[in-house]
Design a protein around this motif. Sequence first.
Motif, PDB file in Angstrom:
ATOM      1  N   ASN A 187       7.768   2.676  -8.843  1.00 51.25           N
ATOM      2  CA  ASN A 187       9.293   2.635  -8.667  1.00 51.25           C
ATOM      3  C   ASN A 187       9.526   3.888  -7.655  1.00 51.25           C
ATOM      4  OD1 ASN A 187       8.790   3.849 -11.513  1.00 51.25           O
ATOM      5  ND2 ASN A 187      11.006   2.790 -11.398  1.00 51.25           N
ATOM      6  N   LYS A 188       8.782   4.456  -7.914  1.00 50.16           N
ATOM      7  CA  LYS A 188       8.136   6.069  -6.807  1.00 50.16           C
ATOM      8  C   LYS A 188       7.982   6.244  -6.036  1.00 50.16           C
ATOM      9  CE  LYS A 188      10.848   8.063 -11.551  1.00 50.16           C
ATOM     10  NZ  LYS A 188      11.124   9.397 -12.017  1.00 50.16           N
ATOM     11  N   ILE A 189       8.134   5.414  -5.426  1.00 56.35           N
ATOM     12  CA  ILE A 189       7.297   5.512  -3.879  1.00 56.35           C
ATOM     13  C   ILE A 189       7.821   5.917  -2.734  1.00 56.35           C
ATOM     14  CG2 ILE A 189       5.083   4.418  -2.939  1.00 56.35           C
ATOM     15  CD1 ILE A 189       5.035   2.660  -5.182  1.00 56.35           C
ATOM     16  N   LEU A 190       8.087   7.051  -2.381  1.00 54.77           N
ATOM     17  CA  LEU A 190       8.992   7.082  -1.464  1.00 54.77           C
ATOM     18  C   LEU A 190       8.114   6.975  -0.332  1.00 54.77           C
ATOM     19  CD1 LEU A 190      10.483  10.556  -3.273  1.00 54.77           C
ATOM     20  CD2 LEU A 190      11.749   8.305  -3.264  1.00 54.77           C
ATOM     21  N   ASP A 191       7.702   8.472  -0.253  1.00 58.50           N
ATOM     22  CA  ASP A 191       6.712   7.392   1.036  1.00 58.50           C
ATOM     23  C   ASP A 191       6.615   7.116   1.648  1.00 58.50           C
ATOM     24  OD1 ASP A 191       5.183   7.631  -0.767  1.00 58.50           O
ATOM     25  OD2 ASP A 191       3.622   9.200   0.790  1.00 58.50           O
ATOM     26  N   VAL A 192       5.393   5.602   0.885  1.00 55.22           N
ATOM     27  CA  VAL A 192       5.760   4.401   1.497  1.00 55.22           C
ATOM     28  C   VAL A 192       6.615   3.918   1.714  1.00 55.22           C
ATOM     29  CG1 VAL A 192       4.568   2.354   0.213  1.00 55.22           C
ATOM     30  CG2 VAL A 192       3.067   4.279   0.151  1.00 55.22           C
ATOM     31  N   ARG A 193       8.091   3.939   1.108  1.00 54.71           N
ATOM     32  CA  ARG A 193       9.027   2.990   1.347  1.00 54.71           C
ATOM     33  C   ARG A 193       9.906   3.429   2.892  1.00 54.71           C
ATOM     34  NH1 ARG A 193      12.252  -0.133  -1.525  1.00 54.71           N
ATOM     35  NH2 ARG A 193      11.092   0.091  -4.274  1.00 54.71           N
ATOM     36  N   GLY A 194       8.835   4.675   2.907  1.00 48.52           N
ATOM     37  CA  GLY A 194       9.362   5.357   4.566  1.00 48.52           C
ATOM     38  C   GLY A 194       9.310   4.543   5.953  1.00 48.52           C
ATOM     39  N   ALA A 195       7.239   3.856   5.149  1.00 48.19           N
ATOM     40  CA  ALA A 195       7.043   3.507   6.073  1.00 48.19           C
ATOM     41  C   ALA A 195       6.119   1.846   6.391  1.00 48.19           C
ATOM     42  CB  ALA A 195       5.423   3.744   6.115  1.00 48.19           C
ATOM     43  N   LEU A 196       7.318   0.955   5.062  1.00 45.25           N
ATOM     44  CA  LEU A 196       7.369  -0.494   5.020  1.00 45.25           C
ATOM     45  C   LEU A 196       8.617  -1.405   4.877  1.00 45.25           C
ATOM     46  CD1 LEU A 196       4.297  -0.390   2.366  1.00 45.25           C
ATOM     47  CD2 LEU A 196       4.219  -0.472   5.026  1.00 45.25           C
ATOM     48  N   THR A 197       8.131  -2.446   5.792  1.00 49.77           N
ATOM     49  CA  THR A 197       9.900  -2.861   4.972  1.00 49.77           C
ATOM     50  C   THR A 197       9.872  -3.190   3.492  1.00 49.77           C
ATOM     51  OG1 THR A 197       8.674  -4.702   5.544  1.00 49.77           O
ATOM     52  CG2 THR A 197       9.934  -3.650   7.331  1.00 49.77           C
ATOM     53  N   GLU A 198      11.300  -4.225   3.189  1.00 49.65           N
ATOM     54  CA  GLU A 198      11.062  -4.206   1.821  1.00 49.65           C
ATOM     55  C   GLU A 198      11.201  -5.311   1.472  1.00 49.65           C
ATOM     56  OE1 GLU A 198      13.201  -2.630  -0.389  1.00 49.65           O
ATOM     57  OE2 GLU A 198      13.739  -1.253   0.383  1.00 49.65           O
TER      58      GLU A 198
ATOM     59  N   LEU B  76      -0.841  -8.505   5.609  1.00 47.24           N
ATOM     60  CA  LEU B  76      -1.470  -6.972   4.913  1.00 47.24           C
ATOM     61  C   LEU B  76      -2.157  -6.366   5.842  1.00 47.24           C
ATOM     62  CD1 LEU B  76      -2.565  -9.834   2.084  1.00 47.24           C
ATOM     63  CD2 LEU B  76      -1.060  -7.522   1.622  1.00 47.24           C
ATOM     64  N   ARG B  77      -2.075  -7.012   7.107  1.00 46.22           N
ATOM     65  CA  ARG B  77      -3.120  -6.654   8.025  1.00 46.22           C
ATOM     66  C   ARG B  77      -2.139  -4.906   8.667  1.00 46.22           C
ATOM     67  NH1 ARG B  77      -6.598 -10.479   9.426  1.00 46.22           N
ATOM     68  NH2 ARG B  77      -4.694 -11.545  11.765  1.00 46.22           N
ATOM     69  N   LYS B  78      -0.917  -5.295   9.227  1.00 45.78           N
ATOM     70  CA  LYS B  78      -0.251  -4.789   9.404  1.00 45.78           C
ATOM     71  C   LYS B  78       0.446  -3.237   8.676  1.00 45.78           C
ATOM     72  CE  LYS B  78       3.129  -6.831  11.754  1.00 45.78           C
ATOM     73  NZ  LYS B  78       5.055  -7.548  12.221  1.00 45.78           N
ATOM     74  N   ILE B  79       0.465  -3.992   7.744  1.00 43.15           N
ATOM     75  CA  ILE B  79       0.784  -3.348   6.234  1.00 43.15           C
ATOM     76  C   ILE B  79      -0.102  -2.232   5.806  1.00 43.15           C
ATOM     77  CG2 ILE B  79       0.947  -2.904   3.252  1.00 43.15           C
ATOM     78  CD1 ILE B  79       2.126  -5.389   3.465  1.00 43.15           C
ATOM     79  N   TYR B  80      -1.598  -2.351   6.051  1.00 45.16           N
ATOM     80  CA  TYR B  80      -2.730  -1.700   6.194  1.00 45.16           C
ATOM     81  C   TYR B  80      -2.824  -0.307   6.937  1.00 45.16           C
ATOM     82  CZ  TYR B  80      -4.972  -5.045   2.893  1.00 45.16           C
ATOM     83  OH  TYR B  80      -5.278  -6.150   1.750  1.00 45.16           O
ATOM     84  N   GLU B  81      -2.098  -0.947   8.478  1.00 43.38           N
ATOM     85  CA  GLU B  81      -2.120  -0.516   9.422  1.00 43.38           C
ATOM     86  C   GLU B  81      -1.032   1.066   9.161  1.00 43.38           C
ATOM     87  OE1 GLU B  81      -1.415  -2.346  13.353  1.00 43.38           O
ATOM     88  OE2 GLU B  81      -3.208  -3.275  13.230  1.00 43.38           O
ATOM     89  N   LYS B  82       0.086   0.823   9.091  1.00 41.98           N
ATOM     90  CA  LYS B  82       0.954   1.188   9.040  1.00 41.98           C
ATOM     91  C   LYS B  82       0.942   2.654   7.793  1.00 41.98           C
ATOM     92  CE  LYS B  82       4.717  -1.611   9.844  1.00 41.98           C
ATOM     93  NZ  LYS B  82       6.674  -1.600   8.700  1.00 41.98           N
ATOM     94  N   LEU B  83      -0.280   1.759   6.117  1.00 37.06           N
ATOM     95  CA  LEU B  83      -0.713   2.888   5.557  1.00 37.06           C
ATOM     96  C   LEU B  83      -1.442   3.839   6.113  1.00 37.06           C
ATOM     97  CD1 LEU B  83       0.090   0.438   2.466  1.00 37.06           C
ATOM     98  CD2 LEU B  83       1.218   2.362   3.546  1.00 37.06           C
ATOM     99  N   GLY B  84      -2.295   3.706   6.775  1.00 37.37           N
ATOM    100  CA  GLY B  84      -3.676   4.034   7.303  1.00 37.37           C
ATOM    101  C   GLY B  84      -4.610   3.638   6.843  1.00 37.37           C
ATOM    102  N   VAL B  85      -4.975   2.736   6.418  1.00 34.31           N
ATOM    103  CA  VAL B  85      -6.247   2.305   5.401  1.00 34.31           C
ATOM    104  C   VAL B  85      -6.592   1.068   5.858  1.00 34.31           C
ATOM    105  CG1 VAL B  85      -4.714   3.195   3.049  1.00 34.31           C
ATOM    106  CG2 VAL B  85      -5.086   0.743   3.660  1.00 34.31           C
ATOM    107  N   LYS B  86      -8.310   0.548   4.955  1.00 34.00           N
ATOM    108  CA  LYS B  86      -8.657  -0.501   5.843  1.00 34.00           C
ATOM    109  C   LYS B  86      -9.746  -1.163   4.573  1.00 34.00           C
ATOM    110  CE  LYS B  86     -11.154   2.707   9.234  1.00 34.00           C
ATOM    111  NZ  LYS B  86     -12.189   3.048   9.422  1.00 34.00           N
ATOM    112  N   SER B  87      -8.870  -1.241   3.733  1.00 34.73           N
ATOM    113  CA  SER B  87      -9.259  -2.157   2.884  1.00 34.73           C
ATOM    114  C   SER B  87      -8.062  -2.378   2.009  1.00 34.73           C
ATOM    115  CB  SER B  87     -10.328  -1.397   1.951  1.00 34.73           C
ATOM    116  OG  SER B  87     -10.007  -0.432   1.226  1.00 34.73           O
ATOM    117  N   ARG B  88      -8.386  -3.599   0.946  1.00 30.54           N
ATOM    118  CA  ARG B  88      -7.642  -4.001   0.050  1.00 30.54           C
ATOM    119  C   ARG B  88      -7.106  -2.884  -0.802  1.00 30.54           C
ATOM    120  NH1 ARG B  88      -5.143  -9.013  -1.022  1.00 30.54           N
ATOM    121  NH2 ARG B  88      -3.814  -9.237  -3.317  1.00 30.54           N
ATOM    122  N   ILE B  89      -8.361  -2.600  -1.815  1.00 33.16           N
ATOM    123  CA  ILE B  89      -8.901  -1.003  -3.179  1.00 33.16           C
ATOM    124  C   ILE B  89      -7.528   0.109  -1.981  1.00 33.16           C
ATOM    125  CG2 ILE B  89     -10.364  -0.453  -1.973  1.00 33.16           C
ATOM    126  CD1 ILE B  89      -9.072  -0.590  -5.117  1.00 33.16           C
ATOM    127  N   GLN B  90      -8.464   0.487  -0.784  1.00 30.20           N
ATOM    128  CA  GLN B  90      -7.748   1.737  -0.384  1.00 30.20           C
ATOM    129  C   GLN B  90      -6.105   1.686  -0.337  1.00 30.20           C
ATOM    130  OE1 GLN B  90      -9.444   2.280   3.655  1.00 30.20           O
ATOM    131  NE2 GLN B  90     -11.395   3.276   2.184  1.00 30.20           N
TER     132      GLN B  90
END
Length: 208
Positions: A139-150, A183-197
Motif C-alpha cells: 500500500n506504499k508504492i509511491l513511484d509506481v502510482r505515478g507511472a500506472l493508472t488506478e 500487462l504488456r503496457k504495464i511491463y513497458e511502463k515499469l521497464g521490465v520484461k517479465s512477470r516476476i520482474q
Amino acid sequence: MNMPFKVLIVDDHPMLAYGTKIILENLENVLVVGVAATGEKCMEYVHEFIPDLVLLDYNLPDQNGYELTKLIKSYREKIHVVIFTGTDIFPIYNELLDLNVSGILAKNASEDQLFNMIRSIMEEQTVIPLALFKQLRLNKILDVRGALTEQEISMMSMVVEGFTQEQIADTIFASKRTVDNYLRKIYEKLGVKSRIQAVQKFVENKSN
C-alpha cells in the motif's frame, strides 16, 4: 498430447523429499524426474533431465539455494526455480528475484498450496506467500502510482496475489487478450520484461 512438465525435487530430508514426490505424482501432466539431496547431485540431474522446474530446498549440506539457483540459471535461464524453505529468507528476497526465481514456498505448505504453486508456474505465473506480501507493504508504492493508472495498479495487485490472466479477465469482465495487452503496457511502463520482474518492481518500495 502435451509433453509432461518435468520437476526435480532437491531436499536433504528424505521423508519430506519423497513425500513431496508422491504428492506431485498425483498432478496431471507432471513428471518427477528425480530427487536430489545435495547441490552437486542437483546439477547432475539438471544436466541429465533439463527439468522445467526445480523445487529447491534453500539450505543444503553442500550449498545454499541462492548459489545453486545461480548455477541452474546460468546453465539454462528458462528453468523455473521455486525456493522451498523453512527459514525466513525475507532479507534476501530481492536478491532471489534478481535471479528470476519463479516462487517461494514454505515447507509447511499444504498440498493444495503446493498444487496451486505448480499449476501457476505451468501457466507462466508466479506466487508470493501472503505473509511475505504483507511485509512488502504494497500500500506504499509511491513511484509506481505515478507511472500506472488506478486500473493498472488494481491489475498488478491481482498479479501479485497470484491471479492468472484468465482470472484477471473474469474479474474485470474483459478478454484474456485484453489482459495480455494491459500487462504488456504495464511491463513497458515499469521497464521490465517479465512477470516476476514486474512483481518485484511493484513491491520494491518496502520498509527497510
